[in-house]
Design a protein around this motif. Structure first.
Motif, PDB file in Angstrom:
ATOM      1  N   GLU A 158       0.858  -1.225  -0.047  1.00 55.50           N
ATOM      2  CA  GLU A 158       0.044   0.158  -0.015  1.00 55.50           C
ATOM      3  C   GLU A 158       0.797   1.330  -0.131  1.00 55.50           C
ATOM      4  O   GLU A 158       0.630   2.195  -0.622  1.00 55.50           O
ATOM      5  CB  GLU A 158      -0.946   0.021   1.103  1.00 55.50           C
ATOM      6  CG  GLU A 158      -2.059  -1.297   1.198  1.00 55.50           C
ATOM      7  CD  GLU A 158      -1.457  -2.454   1.691  1.00 55.50           C
ATOM      8  OE1 GLU A 158      -0.375  -2.623   2.261  1.00 55.50           O
ATOM      9  OE2 GLU A 158      -2.169  -3.466   1.224  1.00 55.50           O
ATOM     10  N   LYS A 159       2.101   1.220   0.607  1.00 57.76           N
ATOM     11  CA  LYS A 159       2.766   2.241   0.732  1.00 57.76           C
ATOM     12  C   LYS A 159       3.354   2.571  -0.581  1.00 57.76           C
ATOM     13  O   LYS A 159       3.578   3.843  -0.852  1.00 57.76           O
ATOM     14  CB  LYS A 159       3.751   2.134   1.919  1.00 57.76           C
ATOM     15  CG  LYS A 159       3.451   2.344   3.426  1.00 57.76           C
ATOM     16  CD  LYS A 159       4.394   2.252   4.186  1.00 57.76           C
ATOM     17  CE  LYS A 159       3.794   2.617   5.538  1.00 57.76           C
ATOM     18  NZ  LYS A 159       5.087   2.391   6.752  1.00 57.76           N
ATOM     19  N   PHE A 160       3.891   1.518  -1.074  1.00 57.26           N
ATOM     20  CA  PHE A 160       4.574   1.506  -2.476  1.00 57.26           C
ATOM     21  C   PHE A 160       3.542   2.361  -3.717  1.00 57.26           C
ATOM     22  O   PHE A 160       3.897   3.086  -4.295  1.00 57.26           O
ATOM     23  CB  PHE A 160       5.009   0.209  -3.083  1.00 57.26           C
ATOM     24  CG  PHE A 160       5.565   0.397  -4.155  1.00 57.26           C
ATOM     25  CD1 PHE A 160       6.998   0.936  -4.714  1.00 57.26           C
ATOM     26  CD2 PHE A 160       4.828  -0.200  -5.301  1.00 57.26           C
ATOM     27  CE1 PHE A 160       7.487   0.894  -5.801  1.00 57.26           C
ATOM     28  CE2 PHE A 160       5.409  -0.077  -6.570  1.00 57.26           C
ATOM     29  CZ  PHE A 160       6.567   0.334  -7.025  1.00 57.26           C
ATOM     30  N   GLU A 161       2.367   1.806  -3.358  1.00 59.35           N
ATOM     31  CA  GLU A 161       1.243   2.216  -4.351  1.00 59.35           C
ATOM     32  C   GLU A 161       1.099   3.901  -4.262  1.00 59.35           C
ATOM     33  O   GLU A 161       0.907   4.406  -5.243  1.00 59.35           O
ATOM     34  CB  GLU A 161      -0.044   1.371  -4.090  1.00 59.35           C
ATOM     35  CG  GLU A 161      -0.018   0.238  -4.908  1.00 59.35           C
ATOM     36  CD  GLU A 161      -1.246  -0.659  -4.468  1.00 59.35           C
ATOM     37  OE1 GLU A 161      -2.008  -0.334  -3.644  1.00 59.35           O
ATOM     38  OE2 GLU A 161      -1.306  -1.524  -5.273  1.00 59.35           O
ATOM     39  N   LEU A 162       1.139   4.080  -2.799  1.00 60.30           N
ATOM     40  CA  LEU A 162       0.745   5.560  -2.657  1.00 60.30           C
ATOM     41  C   LEU A 162       1.959   6.610  -3.044  1.00 60.30           C
ATOM     42  O   LEU A 162       1.881   7.572  -3.518  1.00 60.30           O
ATOM     43  CB  LEU A 162       0.640   5.883  -0.960  1.00 60.30           C
ATOM     44  CG  LEU A 162       0.435   7.239  -0.612  1.00 60.30           C
ATOM     45  CD1 LEU A 162      -0.870   7.654  -1.160  1.00 60.30           C
ATOM     46  CD2 LEU A 162       0.155   7.084   0.833  1.00 60.30           C
ATOM     47  N   VAL A 163       3.395   5.876  -2.833  1.00 59.68           N
ATOM     48  CA  VAL A 163       4.513   6.656  -3.309  1.00 59.68           C
ATOM     49  C   VAL A 163       4.481   6.890  -4.822  1.00 59.68           C
ATOM     50  O   VAL A 163       4.730   7.831  -5.519  1.00 59.68           O
ATOM     51  CB  VAL A 163       5.874   6.127  -2.791  1.00 59.68           C
ATOM     52  CG1 VAL A 163       7.065   6.644  -3.405  1.00 59.68           C
ATOM     53  CG2 VAL A 163       5.742   6.098  -1.177  1.00 59.68           C
ATOM     54  N   LEU A 191       1.863   6.535  -6.855  1.00 64.39           N
ATOM     55  CA  LEU A 191       0.899   7.716  -7.355  1.00 64.39           C
ATOM     56  C   LEU A 191       1.066   8.984  -7.186  1.00 64.39           C
ATOM     57  O   LEU A 191       0.835   9.908  -8.046  1.00 64.39           O
ATOM     58  CB  LEU A 191      -0.510   7.244  -6.831  1.00 64.39           C
ATOM     59  CG  LEU A 191      -1.184   5.993  -7.094  1.00 64.39           C
ATOM     60  CD1 LEU A 191      -2.467   5.823  -6.289  1.00 64.39           C
ATOM     61  CD2 LEU A 191      -1.921   6.042  -8.376  1.00 64.39           C
ATOM     62  N   ALA A 192       2.022   9.172  -6.194  1.00 62.82           N
ATOM     63  CA  ALA A 192       2.304  10.546  -5.546  1.00 62.82           C
ATOM     64  C   ALA A 192       3.385  10.921  -6.670  1.00 62.82           C
ATOM     65  O   ALA A 192       3.508  12.225  -7.233  1.00 62.82           O
ATOM     66  CB  ALA A 192       2.764  10.729  -4.387  1.00 62.82           C
ATOM     67  N   GLY A 193       4.316  10.244  -6.911  1.00 63.58           N
ATOM     68  CA  GLY A 193       5.275  10.384  -8.095  1.00 63.58           C
ATOM     69  C   GLY A 193       4.779  10.671  -9.447  1.00 63.58           C
ATOM     70  O   GLY A 193       5.212  11.790 -10.260  1.00 63.58           O
ATOM     71  N   GLY A 194       3.684  10.047  -9.859  1.00 62.40           N
ATOM     72  CA  GLY A 194       2.905  10.366 -11.004  1.00 62.40           C
ATOM     73  C   GLY A 194       2.206  11.511 -11.227  1.00 62.40           C
ATOM     74  O   GLY A 194       2.310  12.248 -12.028  1.00 62.40           O
ATOM     75  N   LEU A 195       1.668  12.052 -10.016  1.00 66.71           N
ATOM     76  CA  LEU A 195       0.970  13.067  -9.945  1.00 66.71           C
ATOM     77  C   LEU A 195       1.834  14.255 -10.189  1.00 66.71           C
ATOM     78  O   LEU A 195       1.697  15.378 -10.690  1.00 66.71           O
ATOM     79  CB  LEU A 195       0.121  13.058  -8.736  1.00 66.71           C
ATOM     80  CG  LEU A 195      -0.695  14.387  -8.347  1.00 66.71           C
ATOM     81  CD1 LEU A 195      -1.684  14.775  -9.535  1.00 66.71           C
ATOM     82  CD2 LEU A 195      -1.414  14.389  -7.137  1.00 66.71           C
ATOM     83  N   LEU A 196       3.156  14.373  -9.407  1.00 67.65           N
ATOM     84  CA  LEU A 196       4.053  15.112  -9.363  1.00 67.65           C
ATOM     85  C   LEU A 196       4.364  15.547 -10.824  1.00 67.65           C
ATOM     86  O   LEU A 196       4.698  16.623 -11.368  1.00 67.65           O
ATOM     87  CB  LEU A 196       5.015  15.047  -8.679  1.00 67.65           C
ATOM     88  CG  LEU A 196       6.463  15.684  -8.411  1.00 67.65           C
ATOM     89  CD1 LEU A 196       5.727  17.290  -7.917  1.00 67.65           C
ATOM     90  CD2 LEU A 196       7.477  15.648  -7.593  1.00 67.65           C
ATOM     91  N   LEU A 197       4.826  14.450 -11.507  1.00 66.01           N
ATOM     92  CA  LEU A 197       5.306  14.458 -13.047  1.00 66.01           C
ATOM     93  C   LEU A 197       4.348  15.092 -13.797  1.00 66.01           C
ATOM     94  O   LEU A 197       4.289  15.935 -14.772  1.00 66.01           O
ATOM     95  CB  LEU A 197       5.603  13.289 -13.363  1.00 66.01           C
ATOM     96  CG  LEU A 197       6.974  12.580 -13.048  1.00 66.01           C
ATOM     97  CD1 LEU A 197       7.177  11.027 -13.453  1.00 66.01           C
ATOM     98  CD2 LEU A 197       8.262  13.250 -13.042  1.00 66.01           C
ATOM     99  N   ASP A 198       3.036  14.657 -13.608  1.00 62.35           N
ATOM    100  CA  ASP A 198       1.857  15.398 -14.201  1.00 62.35           C
ATOM    101  C   ASP A 198       2.055  16.818 -14.114  1.00 62.35           C
ATOM    102  O   ASP A 198       1.562  17.614 -15.115  1.00 62.35           O
ATOM    103  CB  ASP A 198       0.589  14.653 -13.908  1.00 62.35           C
ATOM    104  CG  ASP A 198      -0.538  15.039 -14.815  1.00 62.35           C
ATOM    105  OD1 ASP A 198      -0.407  14.886 -16.058  1.00 62.35           O
ATOM    106  OD2 ASP A 198      -1.663  15.596 -14.291  1.00 62.35           O
TER     107      ASP A 198
END
Length: 113
Positions: free
Chosen positions: A4-9, A11-18
Protein backbone atom coordinates in the motif's frame (compact mmCIF):
# COMPACT_ATOMS: atom_id res chain seq x y z
CA UNK A 1 7.87 -1.58 2.23
CA UNK A 2 4.23 -2.53 2.34
CA UNK A 3 2.39 -2.81 -0.94
CA UNK A 4 0.00 0.00 0.00
CA UNK A 5 2.83 2.42 0.80
CA UNK A 6 4.54 1.61 -2.47
CA UNK A 7 1.33 2.28 -4.40
CA UNK A 8 0.85 5.59 -2.58
CA UNK A 9 4.42 6.71 -3.35
CA UNK A 10 4.03 5.59 -6.96
CA UNK A 11 0.78 7.52 -7.39
CA UNK A 12 2.22 10.64 -5.73
CA UNK A 13 5.24 10.52 -8.04
CA UNK A 14 2.99 10.18 -11.07
CA UNK A 15 0.87 13.12 -9.93
CA UNK A 16 3.97 15.25 -9.42
CA UNK A 17 5.24 14.44 -12.92
CA UNK A 18 1.84 15.30 -14.36
CA UNK A 19 1.82 18.67 -12.61
CA UNK A 20 5.34 19.46 -13.83
CA UNK A 21 4.54 18.43 -17.39
CA UNK A 22 1.44 20.61 -17.49
CA UNK A 23 3.29 23.56 -15.98
CA UNK A 24 6.07 23.29 -18.54
CA UNK A 25 3.65 23.06 -21.46
CA UNK A 26 1.49 26.05 -20.62
CA UNK A 27 1.37 29.01 -22.97
CA UNK A 28 3.52 32.03 -22.11
CA UNK A 29 1.58 34.49 -19.95
CA UNK A 30 3.67 37.60 -20.59
CA UNK A 31 5.59 38.99 -23.57
CA UNK A 32 8.85 38.29 -21.70
CA UNK A 33 7.85 34.64 -21.26
CA UNK A 34 6.99 34.50 -24.98
CA UNK A 35 10.53 35.62 -25.82
CA UNK A 36 11.96 33.01 -23.46
CA UNK A 37 9.80 30.29 -24.99
CA UNK A 38 10.75 31.34 -28.52
CA UNK A 39 14.44 31.37 -27.56
CA UNK A 40 14.10 27.91 -26.02
CA UNK A 41 12.43 26.63 -29.21
CA UNK A 42 15.17 28.22 -31.32
CA UNK A 43 17.86 26.49 -29.24
CA UNK A 44 16.09 23.13 -29.50
CA UNK A 45 15.59 23.49 -33.24
CA UNK A 46 19.21 24.46 -33.72
CA UNK A 47 20.43 21.43 -31.78
CA UNK A 48 18.16 19.15 -33.82
CA UNK A 49 19.15 20.69 -37.17
CA UNK A 50 22.85 21.35 -36.46
CA UNK A 51 24.01 18.55 -38.74
CA UNK A 52 22.08 19.95 -41.69
CA UNK A 53 23.67 23.39 -41.60
CA UNK A 54 26.61 24.49 -43.71
CA UNK A 55 28.26 26.46 -40.90
CA UNK A 56 26.70 25.49 -37.56
CA UNK A 57 29.41 27.27 -35.57
CA UNK A 58 28.49 30.68 -37.01
CA UNK A 59 24.81 30.03 -36.24
CA UNK A 60 25.70 29.03 -32.66
CA UNK A 61 27.81 32.18 -32.27
CA UNK A 62 24.97 34.37 -33.53
CA UNK A 63 22.51 32.70 -31.15
CA UNK A 64 24.93 33.43 -28.28
CA UNK A 65 25.10 37.10 -29.30
CA UNK A 66 21.30 37.30 -29.29
CA UNK A 67 21.12 35.64 -25.88
CA UNK A 68 23.63 38.14 -24.50
CA UNK A 69 21.62 41.07 -25.84
CA UNK A 70 18.35 39.67 -24.50
CA UNK A 71 19.93 39.24 -21.07
CA UNK A 72 21.45 42.70 -20.97
CA UNK A 73 20.04 45.25 -18.56
CA UNK A 74 18.27 47.12 -21.30
CA UNK A 75 18.08 45.23 -24.63
CA UNK A 76 18.06 47.53 -27.65
CA UNK A 77 15.36 46.85 -30.23
CA UNK A 78 17.38 47.91 -33.27
CA UNK A 79 20.39 45.87 -32.19
CA UNK A 80 18.21 42.80 -31.67
CA UNK A 81 16.60 43.31 -35.08
CA UNK A 82 20.06 43.44 -36.69
CA UNK A 83 21.20 40.31 -34.83
CA UNK A 84 18.02 38.49 -35.85
CA UNK A 85 18.49 39.56 -39.48
CA UNK A 86 22.01 38.16 -39.41
CA UNK A 87 20.81 34.91 -37.82
CA UNK A 88 18.05 34.62 -40.41
CA UNK A 89 20.60 34.89 -43.22
CA UNK A 90 22.86 32.29 -41.60
CA UNK A 91 19.94 29.90 -41.02
CA UNK A 92 18.24 30.45 -44.39
CA UNK A 93 19.29 27.02 -45.67
CA UNK A 94 17.06 25.27 -43.11
CA UNK A 95 13.28 25.83 -43.13
CA UNK A 96 12.70 24.66 -39.54
CA UNK A 97 15.42 26.90 -38.14
CA UNK A 98 14.22 29.84 -40.23
CA UNK A 99 10.72 29.40 -38.82
CA UNK A 100 12.13 29.36 -35.28
CA UNK A 101 14.02 32.60 -35.99
CA UNK A 102 10.80 34.19 -37.28
CA UNK A 103 8.94 33.14 -34.12
CA UNK A 104 11.66 34.73 -31.98
CA UNK A 105 11.52 37.89 -34.08
CA UNK A 106 7.74 38.15 -33.55
CA UNK A 107 8.10 37.52 -29.81
CA UNK A 108 10.77 40.22 -29.52
CA UNK A 109 8.57 42.69 -31.41
CA UNK A 110 5.69 41.93 -29.05
CA UNK A 111 7.92 42.26 -26.00
CA UNK A 112 9.44 45.56 -26.97
CA UNK A 113 6.19 46.75 -28.55
Amino acid sequence: MAKEKFELVFLAGGLLLDVLANRLRRDPATPREAVGAAMFTLNQTFEERRGHLTDPRSVADQIDVIKAELCSEEPHKLVLEAYLDELASRAASDDDLSAAVDRLREAVRGWQG
